[in-house]
Design an enzyme around this catalytic site. Structure first.
Site, PDB file in Angstrom:
ATOM      1  N   GLU A  38       0.844  -1.197   0.000  1.00 54.90           N
ATOM      2  CA  GLU A  38       0.000   0.000   0.000  1.00 54.90           C
ATOM      3  C   GLU A  38       0.885   1.256   0.000  1.00 54.90           C
ATOM      4  O   GLU A  38       0.647   2.211  -0.725  1.00 54.90           O
ATOM      5  CB  GLU A  38      -0.887  -0.046   1.260  1.00 54.90           C
ATOM      6  N   TYR A  39       1.951   1.208   0.816  1.00 52.11           N
ATOM      7  CA  TYR A  39       2.884   2.343   0.878  1.00 52.11           C
ATOM      8  C   TYR A  39       3.513   2.558  -0.509  1.00 52.11           C
ATOM      9  O   TYR A  39       3.577   3.676  -1.007  1.00 52.11           O
ATOM     10  CB  TYR A  39       3.976   2.078   1.921  1.00 52.11           C
ATOM     11  N   LYS A  66      25.690   2.118  23.917  1.00 55.51           N
ATOM     12  CA  LYS A  66      26.669   2.735  23.008  1.00 55.51           C
ATOM     13  C   LYS A  66      26.560   1.977  21.686  1.00 55.51           C
ATOM     14  O   LYS A  66      27.038   0.846  21.561  1.00 55.51           O
ATOM     15  CB  LYS A  66      28.082   2.648  23.583  1.00 55.51           C
ATOM     16  N   ARG A  68      31.491  12.781  11.196  1.00 56.73           N
ATOM     17  CA  ARG A  68      32.264  13.345  12.296  1.00 56.73           C
ATOM     18  C   ARG A  68      33.643  13.810  11.826  1.00 56.73           C
ATOM     19  O   ARG A  68      34.146  14.833  12.263  1.00 56.73           O
ATOM     20  CB  ARG A  68      32.419  12.268  13.380  1.00 56.73           C
TER      21      ARG A  68
HETATM   22  S1  IVH Z   1      27.562  10.751  23.054  1.00 56.21           S
HETATM   23  C1  IVH Z   1      30.397  13.908  23.768  1.00 56.21           C
HETATM   24  N1  IVH Z   1      25.998   8.654  23.016  1.00 56.21           N
HETATM   25  O1  IVH Z   1      30.506   6.734  20.389  1.00 56.21           O
HETATM   26  C2  IVH Z   1      29.497  12.823  23.560  1.00 56.21           C
HETATM   27  N2  IVH Z   1      27.920   8.653  21.643  1.00 56.21           N
HETATM   28  O2  IVH Z   1      33.463   8.347  21.173  1.00 56.21           O
HETATM   29  C3  IVH Z   1      29.585  12.299  22.230  1.00 56.21           C
HETATM   30  N3  IVH Z   1      28.173   6.639  20.268  1.00 56.21           N
HETATM   31  O3  IVH Z   1      31.605   8.226  17.735  1.00 56.21           O
HETATM   32  C4  IVH Z   1      28.889  11.110  21.967  1.00 56.21           C
HETATM   33  N4  IVH Z   1      26.362   5.631  20.975  1.00 56.21           N
HETATM   34  O4  IVH Z   1      29.082   8.314  17.690  1.00 56.21           O
HETATM   35  C5  IVH Z   1      27.108   9.211  22.539  1.00 56.21           C
HETATM   36  N5  IVH Z   1      24.500   6.858  23.053  1.00 56.21           N
HETATM   37  C6  IVH Z   1      25.618   7.426  22.580  1.00 56.21           C
HETATM   38  C7  IVH Z   1      26.429   6.799  21.617  1.00 56.21           C
HETATM   39  C8  IVH Z   1      27.583   7.432  21.181  1.00 56.21           C
HETATM   40  C9  IVH Z   1      27.409   5.549  20.170  1.00 56.21           C
HETATM   41  C10 IVH Z   1      29.440   6.869  19.529  1.00 56.21           C
HETATM   42  C11 IVH Z   1      29.586   8.253  18.967  1.00 56.21           C
HETATM   43  C12 IVH Z   1      31.062   8.509  18.975  1.00 56.21           C
HETATM   44  C13 IVH Z   1      31.571   7.524  19.966  1.00 56.21           C
HETATM   45  C14 IVH Z   1      32.117   8.245  21.179  1.00 56.21           C
END
Ligand code: IVH
Length: 681
Positions: free
Chosen positions: A35-36, A116, A137
């Site tokens: 449908e989408y 993370k 980044r």
């Molecule tokens: S906070 C200053 N939260 O981990 C805070 N980072 O070195 C910056 N990452 O490449 C990041 N999950 O992309 C944050 N829940 C989360 C994350 C996260 C993955 C990655 C981020 C960065 C690395 C941190």
């Protein structure tokens, strides 16, 4: 010329955006995919008829645009920081202490705990609610402009939700590929002969940095957001948690495991709880991130070098490490399956020291193309058996010798065979292969089979190696002198063992059928066969069709049974045992009848179509089985539904008998008359 249907067009864009959000962000689709697709086609037709209509937030932009020759550089207005790592709980406590030292004594510091995510960082800039720019980044100060690619990610809103979006907001998050999509992507690339991706993170990073956004559009990327950089808005959150709620309202995907913790101990508990769940999560995570919740305290804590003082990553033990392959050895199992095993220089991975990794089978050896002394990447995820994922070719020694799968059984020298549709390679030696004899004897004497106590693996090894035992019947010819001549066997233990061997002469049909070690015939199946046929003669005579009709047996197992009894060697073994005076009459045991799966441990994996897993569990328990959540060598049977994953893989490795849902349904039906099954839940 007709006027462009502006209102109808905007209504359709909005409708598609709504369904897109339900599907890719909320994981709760309202309408079927077909449908989408029809609505999207309708939109595309409108756009090609009236090109002036096309808006920046059109869902048709998700398919990618013209390829770029290079990415332009973007300097981040606020640097994209990285996180300090904590590898143990002490480092976490130190972090908490440092935070406390830098804040007001009376101030209470709450934390937010988040998974993370193991992907690549991405920054999205929205002006007046519209996606303007997306940047990687890079080195934290300057990144690459990947706007065209970000537009193809379905969980990235092209227009923010709500009536009063912020003037300017820069949202940061992680782009990743969920496991099931990664597997599909890799199996697709298999077909076109592409190189496989090493892991989901590499695949996500490579997909985000494609110059041709049409390629990115075909990659199953997901973006989950975890923070805000720039913000010019009437709404100003006070805490990190409020920020995440705000981001969710704007239409972003925010990870569902996010939790507020009132002290650092709760953070450590969150870490432990998530570590337990890690293997079953649908995406890779490599730890948790702990952040001070108050944005005011965050500002006061500030940053040091390139990491904020207000956040830390508590990392899980790595699931992949590099080590050296010392040798490849081959194990020959009870049914002759030859399993190559890599002996490794010990390496700490996934929280344990690993010395061996399975190489599964011939196909896997071919995939890895190992050379002697190769440097390899070992992976151990959850409690899954360690595996060699790939060779680091760059570290291969010059003129290294390729390790070839043997052409003959490495134990007895017999020919080996690989049956069509089977990954396993088997030794054809049967009972002339000492490895198979040992395994067969180990199984024959085990508790649930003939239950001969005191005859352990080491003893069986000696008996076979010294030529005392070549078949089951030889066990009953052992005497005191022979046993006393073995290592670590004194008169007393020999006497005990002889008594135990004698006691096993009287058994029942179920145990005897199980003890024979017919392929894939576990205790449950043996029980079903015994109660159906009542005597071994009738089972031996039983035609294939009759076997297939029995609930809980299934065509593959039935074939194994027929094959087993059509081998004259096997009939000879049975006749010898009978001649020695073994009694294996069927004993009708009321208790066993009412609980035919008593003593068995079942594991359920995947989704069952005809019933819930909970119902299947209750049904199994009513039949006397224990239902466990993880597969081990003790598992009697694995019940398999659709989308079965690592449990199935592990069960195959451990040669745990498998049962598919259809066969299970038949097993249940065959027990239906049974009063116990009718017990109310
Ligand atoms: S906070 C200053 N939260 O981990 C805070 N980072 O070195 C910056 N990452 O490449 C990041 N999950 O992309 C944050 N829940 C989360 C994350 C996260 C993955 C990655 C981020 C960065 C690395 C941190």
């Amino acid at each position: 010329m007709t006027a462009p249907p502006v209102q109808a067009y905007r209504a359709l864009v909005k409708e598609l955006q709504f369904h897109n959000h339900r599907y890719h962000v909320l994981d709760d689709p309202l309408i079927p995919d077909g449908e989408y697709d029809r609505k999207l086609l309708q939109l595309q037709t409108m756009e090609s008829t009236f090109p002036t209509l096309v808006d920046d937030d059109s869902p048709s932009h998700r398919v990618g645009g013209k390829p770029l020759s290079e990415f332009s550089q973007i300097s981040h207005s606020l640097p994209m920081l990285s996180l300090e790592n904590a590898f143990d709980s002490k480092a976490l406590m130190d972090f908490d202490r440092r935070v406390a030292e830098r804040t007001n004594e009376k101030e209470k510091v709450d934390y937010v705990c988040e998974p993370k995510l193991d992907g690549v960082a991405l920054s999205l800039l929205y002006r007046d609610g519209m996606l303007e720019r997306a940047a990687t980044r890079g080195d934290g100060a300057t990144g690459e402009d990947v706007t065209a690619n970000a537009r193809t990610i379905r969980s990235v809103p092209l227009r923010l939700q709500g009536d009063s979006p912020p003037n300017l907001i820069e949202v940061r998050g992680e782009v990743y590929i969920p496991h099931k999509d990664f597997d599909r992507l890799n199996s697709l690339s298999d077909k076109v002969g592409d190189k496989k991706f090493v892991n989901p993170r590499n695949a996500a990073a490579g997909s985000l940095r494609q110059l041709d956004s049409k390629i990115t559009a075909r990659r199953p990327l997901v973006m989950s957001v975890y923070g805000v950089g720039l913000l010019e808005s009437a709404v100003k959150p006070n805490t990190h948690f409020e920020t995440l709620v705000y981001l969710k309202q704007l239409g972003f995907l925010v990870n569902s495991h996010v939790t507020v913790a009132t002290d650092i101990f709760q953070c450590e508990n969150f870490y432990k709880a998530l570590a337990e769940q890690r293997a079953s999560l649908p995406y890779d995570i490599d730890g948790i991130v702990i952040k001070v919740n108050s944005l005011d305290i965050q500002r006061r804590l500030g940053t040091v070098l390139r990491s904020p003082r207000w956040a830390i990553a508590r990392k899980f033990p790595a699931q992949e490490e590099m080590t050296r392959l010392l040798a490849v050895e081959y194990q020959v199992g009870r049914t002759g399956v030859i399993t190559p095993v890599g002996r490794l220089e010990p390496v700490f991975v996934g929280g344990v020291t690993v010395r061996n990794a399975t190489l599964h089978n011939l196909d896997e050896m071919a995939r890895l193309n190992l050379c002697a002394h190769d440097t390899v990447i070992v992976r151990r995820a959850g409690d899954v058996i360690p595996k060699i994922v790939r060779v680091v070719k760059e570290y291969r020694l010059p003129n290294a010798r390729v390790i070839k799968f043997p052409q003959y059984c490495p134990v007895c020298g017999s020919d080996i065979e690989q049956l069509p549709d089977e990954a396993a390679v088997r030794c054809t030696g049967g009972m002339s292969c000492p490895a198979q004899v040992k395994q067969a004897i180990n199984h024959f004497v085990s508790r649930k089979a003939m239950n001969i106590e005191g005859l352990g693996v080491k003893l069986v090894e000696q008996l076979v190696d010294r030529g005392h035992v070549q078949s089951f019947s030889d066990l009953y010819r052992l005497d005191m002198d022979t046993l006393c001549s073995l290592e670590r066997m004194a008169k007393k233990s020999s006497d005990k063992l002889l008594k135990s061997i004698q006691a096993s002469r009287k058994t029942n049909l179920t145990k005897f059928i199980y003890a024979l070690g017919i392929r894939e015939v576990g205790e449950g199946c043996a029980q079903i066969l015994a109660s159906r046929f009542k005597s071994l003669e009738d089972l031996i005579e039983g035609p294939l069709e009759e076997l297939v009709e029995i609930g809980g047996v299934g065509p593959v197992v039935a074939r194994h049974i027929v094959d087993f009894f059509s081998e004259s060697k096997n009939i000879t073994v049975i006749n010898e045992l009978r001649a020695i005076g073994l009694k294996f009459d069927h004993v009708i045991n009321e208790e066993a009848m009412s609980r035919p799966l008593e003593g068995q441990t079942w594991v359920i994996t995947g989704n069952l179509d005809s019933m819930s897993r909970e119902d299947a569990k209750v049904a199994l328990q009513n039949l006397g089985a224990k239902v466990s959540s993880s597969v081990s060598a003790k598992t009697t049977q694995l019940l398999i539904g659709s989308n079965a994953g690592s449990k199935l893989e592990k069960a195959k490795l451990l040669e745990v008998p498998l049962m598919y849902e259809k066969e299970f349904a038949i097993l249940l039906m065959s027990q239906q008359a049974h009063p116990r099954l009718n017990v109310e839940k």
